[in-house]
Scaffold this motif. Structure first.
Motif, PDB file in Angstrom:
ATOM      1  N   HIS A 102       0.821  -1.210   0.000  1.00  0.00           N
ATOM      2  CA  HIS A 102       0.000   0.000   0.000  1.00  0.00           C
ATOM      3  C   HIS A 102       0.856   1.262   0.000  1.00  0.00           C
ATOM      4  O   HIS A 102       0.554   2.225  -0.714  1.00  0.00           O
ATOM      5  N   VAL A 103       1.917   1.272   0.793  1.00  0.00           N
ATOM      6  CA  VAL A 103       2.776   2.463   0.882  1.00  0.00           C
ATOM      7  C   VAL A 103       3.425   2.766  -0.469  1.00  0.00           C
ATOM      8  O   VAL A 103       3.430   3.915  -0.932  1.00  0.00           O
ATOM      9  N   PHE A 104       3.962   1.733  -1.141  1.00  0.00           N
ATOM     10  CA  PHE A 104       4.653   1.979  -2.409  1.00  0.00           C
ATOM     11  C   PHE A 104       3.669   2.285  -3.541  1.00  0.00           C
ATOM     12  O   PHE A 104       3.957   3.129  -4.402  1.00  0.00           O
ATOM     13  N   ALA A 105       2.514   1.643  -3.531  1.00  0.00           N
ATOM     14  CA  ALA A 105       1.499   1.970  -4.541  1.00  0.00           C
ATOM     15  C   ALA A 105       1.006   3.400  -4.349  1.00  0.00           C
ATOM     16  O   ALA A 105       0.796   4.139  -5.327  1.00  0.00           O
ATOM     17  N   SER A 106       0.851   3.811  -3.099  1.00  0.00           N
ATOM     18  CA  SER A 106       0.424   5.180  -2.797  1.00  0.00           C
ATOM     19  C   SER A 106       1.473   6.182  -3.244  1.00  0.00           C
ATOM     20  O   SER A 106       1.150   7.250  -3.779  1.00  0.00           O
ATOM     21  N   ALA A 107       2.749   5.857  -3.011  1.00  0.00           N
ATOM     22  CA  ALA A 107       3.833   6.762  -3.402  1.00  0.00           C
ATOM     23  C   ALA A 107       3.882   6.930  -4.919  1.00  0.00           C
ATOM     24  O   ALA A 107       4.059   8.045  -5.429  1.00  0.00           O
ATOM     25  N   ARG A 108       3.711   5.836  -5.624  1.00  0.00           N
ATOM     26  CA  ARG A 108       3.724   5.932  -7.091  1.00  0.00           C
ATOM     27  C   ARG A 108       2.555   6.773  -7.579  1.00  0.00           C
ATOM     28  O   ARG A 108       2.722   7.623  -8.473  1.00  0.00           O
ATOM     29  N   ALA A 109       1.384   6.570  -6.976  1.00  0.00           N
ATOM     30  CA  ALA A 109       0.207   7.354  -7.369  1.00  0.00           C
ATOM     31  C   ALA A 109       0.368   8.828  -7.024  1.00  0.00           C
ATOM     32  O   ALA A 109      -0.190   9.698  -7.709  1.00  0.00           O
ATOM     33  N   ALA A 110       1.128   9.119  -5.963  1.00  0.00           N
ATOM     34  CA  ALA A 110       1.317  10.505  -5.531  1.00  0.00           C
ATOM     35  C   ALA A 110       2.387  11.236  -6.333  1.00  0.00           C
ATOM     36  O   ALA A 110       2.626  12.428  -6.111  1.00  0.00           O
TER      37      ALA A 110
END
Length: 331
Positions: A102-110
């Motif tokens: 979740h953290v890395f997917a969120s970072a990529r989306a951000a």
């Protein structure tokens, strides 16, 4: 990417695990470089810790929406983890696997450009000696325990999320120690003071270690220069005999290390039985020692850091002797 990004603007970094041992020191490191550190916190106590170090707390859990906290950040360091070396739990899988995803997917989306996953040499442990290990060694078929298994899976999850415009690098320090230590040193001093410490087969095998300052320097270099999709071992350089290092660590606290030694085979047998009982009891039985714990401290575990030296320009910034001298209590 250290204190400024490619546009000359001050770096804004999103950090998980900021109130932990490595996290606190990463905050100190990056704030001293002029960066703004946004630290994910789950409690007011954690918020107070990171705020006192100069970070901006962002309240939430690893699986909460993170877009608001990551807004405007160019970089991510994911240091949060369940580091339990005991029985496998759903909570550990949730934190180490679901949380990382979740953290890395969120970072990529951000729109974050570069990210470092804080991994460990533990991802390679199966209970056998790990000698002069290099990063291209395969993950073990039979991991030493749940920590090795979930950290290895989480590292693969993080690196797999790399893509165009989103570089992901894994940093693998071994045996963090030094100033402000709230992990290894307190545990060692408590065990020694309680008379519950003994060397396994004399403790005369080698170990790699990583002073907290060297870990922070290496992680910063990985963030700045690491190749996406790659892992890098970090350490203090030359290995040292495990017994000598632990003896020196205890001496900084005025504690004389014990002479007691026990056969490795005996403790391994106890650990194997204990792990089995923990499994069949669903975790209700807590073994006195686990195979995971033994894998980290009962055999040689040494790392080859030539890849970090060549690709990152990594050099230990503090020697083992200076690090030990820092720990000596005044007076």
């Amino acid at each position: 990417m250290t204190h400024a990004d490619v546009n000359g603007e001050a770096l804004r970094l999103f950090l998980t695990g900021g109130s932990g041992y490595l996290g606190r020191n990463l905050i100190r490191h990056f704030v001293a470089q002029g960066a703004t550190v946004v630290a994910l916190v789950r409690s007011e106590r954690a918020a107070a810790v990171v705020r006192a170090l100069g970070a901006v707390p962002f309240a939430g859990d690893l699986l909460d929406p993170l877009a608001e906290g990551m807004a405007g950040c160019q970089a991510l360091i994911h240091a949060a983890a369940d580091t339990s070396h005991g029985y496998a739990t759903a909570a550990q899988r949730r934190i180490n696997l679901d949380g990382t995803r979740h953290v890395f997917a969120s970072a990529r989306a951000a729109g974050i450009a570069r990210a470092v996953y804080i991994s460990s040499e533990s991802v390679l442990l199966d209970g056998s000696p790990l000698v002069d290990a290099r990063e291209d060694m395969p993950f073990p078929d039979h991991p030493a325990g749940a920590y090795t298994r979930t950290k290895g899976e989480a590292e693969r999850i993080a690196l797999a999320l790399a893509g165009p415009g989103f570089a992901v690098i894994a940093a693998r320090p071994r045996f963090l120690w030094g100033r402000d230590d709230t992990t290894a040193l307190p545990q060692l001093t408590a065990a020694a003071a309680a008379g519950k410490m003994a060397w396994l087969d004399g403790g005369r095998y080698l170990t790699s270690t990583t002073h907290i300052a060297n870990a922070c320097a290496g992680v910063a270099l990985a963030l700045e220069r690491g190749r996406s999709g790659e892992a890098y071992f970090l350490s203090d350089g030359e290995p040292q005999e495990f017994r000598r290092f632990i003896t020196d660590l205890l001496a900084t606290q005025g504690i004389v290390a014990p002479d007691k030694s026990v056969p490795r085979w005996l403790v391994r047998a106890i650990a194997s039985v204990g792990d089995l009982l923990a499994t069949v009891s669903g975790g209700r039985f807590t073994p006195p020692v686990t195979r995971q714990q033994l894998a980290t401290m009962s055999v040689e575990v040494t790392l080859n850091i030539s890849k970090a030296r060549m690709e990152l320009g990594y050099r230990p910034v503090i020697s083992r002797s200076v690090g030990l001298a820092e720990l000596v209590a005044p007076g």
